[in-house]
Design an enzyme around this catalytic site. Structure first.
Site, PDB file in Angstrom:
ATOM      1  N   LYS A 107       0.827  -1.224   0.000  1.00  0.00           N
ATOM      2  CA  LYS A 107       0.000   0.000   0.000  1.00  0.00           C
ATOM      3  C   LYS A 107       0.852   1.260   0.000  1.00  0.00           C
ATOM      4  O   LYS A 107       0.524   2.253  -0.632  1.00  0.00           O
ATOM      5  CB  LYS A 107      -0.944  -0.008   1.200  1.00  0.00           C
ATOM      6  CG  LYS A 107      -0.239   0.004   2.544  1.00  0.00           C
ATOM      7  CD  LYS A 107      -0.947  -0.821   3.585  1.00  0.00           C
ATOM      8  CE  LYS A 107      -0.526  -2.268   3.467  1.00  0.00           C
ATOM      9  NZ  LYS A 107      -0.905  -3.147   4.557  1.00  0.00           N
ATOM     10  N   GLU A 131      -5.177  -6.029  -4.746  1.00  0.00           N
ATOM     11  CA  GLU A 131      -6.338  -6.191  -3.849  1.00  0.00           C
ATOM     12  C   GLU A 131      -5.908  -6.249  -2.391  1.00  0.00           C
ATOM     13  O   GLU A 131      -6.594  -5.710  -1.512  1.00  0.00           O
ATOM     14  CB  GLU A 131      -7.111  -7.464  -4.227  1.00  0.00           C
ATOM     15  CG  GLU A 131      -8.375  -7.716  -3.431  1.00  0.00           C
ATOM     16  CD  GLU A 131      -9.435  -6.635  -3.653  1.00  0.00           C
ATOM     17  OE1 GLU A 131      -9.540  -5.757  -2.775  1.00  0.00           O
ATOM     18  OE2 GLU A 131     -10.142  -6.659  -4.678  1.00  0.00           O
ATOM     19  N   GLY A 136      -7.012  -5.806   3.583  1.00  0.00           N
ATOM     20  CA  GLY A 136      -6.743  -7.245   3.652  1.00  0.00           C
ATOM     21  C   GLY A 136      -7.670  -8.100   2.823  1.00  0.00           C
ATOM     22  O   GLY A 136      -7.710  -7.987   1.597  1.00  0.00           O
ATOM     23  N   ASP A 203      -0.659   4.272   7.770  1.00  0.00           N
ATOM     24  CA  ASP A 203      -1.024   3.052   7.047  1.00  0.00           C
ATOM     25  C   ASP A 203      -2.443   3.163   6.493  1.00  0.00           C
ATOM     26  O   ASP A 203      -2.694   2.895   5.310  1.00  0.00           O
ATOM     27  CB  ASP A 203      -0.901   1.861   8.005  1.00  0.00           C
ATOM     28  CG  ASP A 203      -1.548   0.606   7.477  1.00  0.00           C
ATOM     29  OD1 ASP A 203      -0.912  -0.071   6.650  1.00  0.00           O
ATOM     30  OD2 ASP A 203      -2.696   0.301   7.868  1.00  0.00           O
ATOM     31  N   LYS A 207      -4.006   3.509   2.411  1.00  0.00           N
ATOM     32  CA  LYS A 207      -5.135   2.768   1.836  1.00  0.00           C
ATOM     33  C   LYS A 207      -6.207   3.720   1.312  1.00  0.00           C
ATOM     34  O   LYS A 207      -6.769   3.515   0.234  1.00  0.00           O
ATOM     35  CB  LYS A 207      -5.712   1.826   2.899  1.00  0.00           C
ATOM     36  CG  LYS A 207      -4.711   0.770   3.357  1.00  0.00           C
ATOM     37  CD  LYS A 207      -5.189   0.043   4.610  1.00  0.00           C
ATOM     38  CE  LYS A 207      -4.115  -0.936   5.108  1.00  0.00           C
ATOM     39  NZ  LYS A 207      -4.405  -1.436   6.478  1.00  0.00           N
ATOM     40  N   GLY A 304      -3.558 -10.176   8.525  1.00  0.00           N
ATOM     41  CA  GLY A 304      -3.370 -11.570   8.900  1.00  0.00           C
ATOM     42  C   GLY A 304      -3.022 -12.426   7.702  1.00  0.00           C
ATOM     43  O   GLY A 304      -3.322 -12.082   6.560  1.00  0.00           O
TER      44      GLY A 304
END
Lengths: 429, 429
Positions: A107, A131, A136, A203, A207, A304
């Site tokens: 990102k 994607e 996530g 972060d 996005k 994750g």
């Protein structure tokens, strides 16, 4: 069936290993869905000796990501190294020049260099898919670029940093101050090496900048995001907001206005019973509004191994299926350089003021708000807080950020505040 | 830029007109996103004279859908007529044979004849796309076939009939019985001409059968869905469920088990604070679970002009972009004929019993449940309901549907019930 699609994977952290596992576990299923075999040819990571949770023995080990990116026997370069520069960027550019398609979860890189990379890729007839870079496992890139292709998108917003949402949720449920929960999160390994990326909102802003680009057909412009992290969110505000029927979320909002593109990432109040308000722990949520579709809400794990690898695999399968698309959903050359606009869309605001407990204090506050053109929806004065101060909460009617700024600057001059006023936007969701 | 993609639209109801409006309003945007112009060539509907909310004068009017489907100057046949047979099916087959791709919103047709149509289309090298067939504007077909392509999907569920959700929500909020709200819904025009399609759960089951197919790689099998509508949901049960922290939803669930594919559509209890429990009014929600991605929740408008037309447009843009995919996400020949399985996955159940108000009644009930191997999680006995009966609510621990069936059959034999027992599954969400 066509020839196999050959992957070269650089970066074997959680996500990289997650991708390896899916390719190994679901080889037959992937072939059936892709129309061709999906095979890993080469891999690389910083430390070959590190014990990893997957058998990598049948793949060629390269000491250098560059070698993976440009290998003869690689069709798709899967960049999972991260970072907005350096080897991640260099290797992606090399891969494109060597005729590879690229799948990445990076990102930061896309938020900062997305436009240049898109121009490069499209000039070379290659695709870059990402994607996994946003939210996530939630298929939000696909939803916006493909499912909402017939819509003029009017607003995108989301809770896109699970760590921040964990911290805010945990503060509320455990009644703990920010510093204590931050320390818990650090010990649980939830924070990036540089925690500012998480709690500073960076972060999540990466996005948001990417989402803005695909939603509004604009060149990605991370620098234009107004960013505020969660560090100044106090347990007091979380409690007071809850009393009023709200929750505090680190919310990213992008919307196109007549004045330009607003992109903001900040702690906001949202109704406790709204989908965003209900979101607890590390889960992410993205809300997209379009002129035809209305409001779409997407919810799932934002990070994750499994969820992020799932998103990377979806991109790989698309390439295997032969899907070719411009990087940001329309040709890079047609993306406009949106004029960045400071937040001007009116909203209700939450104000928390600590007043001296003396006659006339409230009148002075009310006068300032009135002078600023701010009208009050709800006000609550609580019992005395300490020897000398009284907490007062104000929920305003819809007003402009300028009016709020004026009030916040002017209020201390009344001489009745014992601490700086706190203001939080109440985002309409 | 490539040559225009030429559409022929058959069926000019709400959705058809919605598509026309988007094509007209967003011509430039669609071209930018698709890489080519999207143009309407021919249209047809039953009544040419009907006053419609769009200017159709620049399109050729055909009196027959067949003529649109097979016209020389049509690349994509957009079938918005509806119905699981007749002209909808005939015209789609004709279009495929004439070398057209097909976009449709026809859930009934796909649920019943999807496998045959997929075989036909793929044999001819054509695509059929149907995002609008399931959950309106929510991009669930794309999410499952593309975004979750790397996942073994473990369960799909959803609230996919807005009318039923409206009725159930309204019963709760207004405290009105089913019959009264059904009549309201009819007067508001929310019901299909044949209301059984809605309240009987058939429409939602068409959607579930389609979702099952793409989620599990099985041949669509509508006949295997265990269907129960909302007609027997009483205001009593809605109130009692609410007391216990649940809401009643018409929920479709499909899951693959060792015994076969379970597909059920029935009124279920879900936790009131879960995303499904929070869903009010006509909104739809689909929940998909995959082995890597975990749980994804998608929420949006399940019907209406804008949302459904948005989904149709997304399919059209995909075709315009040159995306070619098997109809159900993998070759029709590779879809397996799943063994249908009656629901066997254990769950907690809600039981409402009206007991005679006499000593020993509760003991007899408890004995039957114990004999059935059902253990009780919670039980509530309410004050006397009428002269002779006492309502008793039981929430069981997880048990098998077989055990519940046994209990429901056996309970009347105790002689202490004054009416038939009511049982509702509590779906784990």
């Amino acid at each position: 069936m066509s020839s196999p699609l050959r992957l070269g994977i650089a970066g074997l952290g959680t996500v990289g290993i997650g991708v390896v596992k899916i390719v190994q576990k679901h080889a037959e299923m992937l072939a059936r869905r892709s129309g061709r075999e999906v095979a890993i040819t080469a891999v690389s990571a910083r430390d070959q000796m590190k014990n990893r949770d997957a058998d990598l023995s049948s793949y060629r080990w390269e000491t250098d990501a560059m070698a993976v990116a440009t290998a003869e026997d690689v069709d798709v370069y899967v960049e999972l190294i991260g970072g907005d520069n350096g080897i991640a960027k260099d290797s992606i550019e090399a891969a494109l020049r060597a005729g590879k398609d690229v799948v990445t979860a990076n990102k930061a890189l896309l938020a900062v260099h997305g436009q240049d990379l898109a121009v490069l890729a499209e000039g070379l007839g290659r695709v870059i898919r990402f994607e996994a870079a946003v939210a996530g496992g939630i298929p939000v890139i696909k939803a916006v670029t493909e499912s909402l292709a017939g819509n003029d998108v009017t607003r995108v917003m989301g809770v896109m940093n699970g760590t921040c949402n964990y911290i805010l949720t945990r503060m509320e449920s455990a009644g703990l101050p920010y510093e204590a929960v931050f320390e818990e999160a650090r010990q649980l390994g939830y924070l990036e090496a540089d925690p500012q990326l998480d709690v500073g909102g960076i972060d999540a802003s990466h996005k948001l900048a990417i989402l803005s680009s695909i939603a509004f057909g604009t060149q990605v412009d991370f620098d234009a995001v107004e960013i505020e992290g969660i560090e100044r969110v106090s347990i007091d505000d979380i409690r007071r907001a809850s009393d009023l029927g709200y929750r505090i979320k680190l919310l990213g909002v992008a919307q196109m206005t007549a004045r330009g593109l607003e992109q903001r990432m900040s702690p906001c109040l949202v109704p406790a019973d709204s989908p965003l308000g209900q979101l607890v722990g590390g889960t992410n949520m993205v809300v997209v509004e379009g002129d035809s579709v209305g409001q779409i809400v997407l919810r799932g794990a934002g990070a994750g191994e499994g969820p992020t690898a799932s998103a990377v695999m979806s991109d790989i399968v698309e390439v295997a299926r032969g899907v070719r698309m411009p990087v940001f959903g329309q040709p890079a050359a047609s993306l406009t350089a949106a004029k960045p606009a400071r937040t001007a869309v009116p909203a209700a605001y939450y104000l928390r003021l600590e007043l001296q407990d003396k006659p006339g204090a409230l009148a002075k506050i009310a006068t300032v708000l009135g002078d600023a053109g701010i009208s009050i929806d709800r006000m609550r004065q609580y019992g005395q807080h300490s020897d000398s101060s009284v907490p007062v909460l104000v929920v305003t009617h819809k007003t402009t950020p300028e009016a709020i700024d004026y009030a916040i600057e002017t209020l201390p001059g009344t001489g009745v505040l014992v601490s700086d006023p706190v203001e939080l936007r109440i985002e309409e969701v």
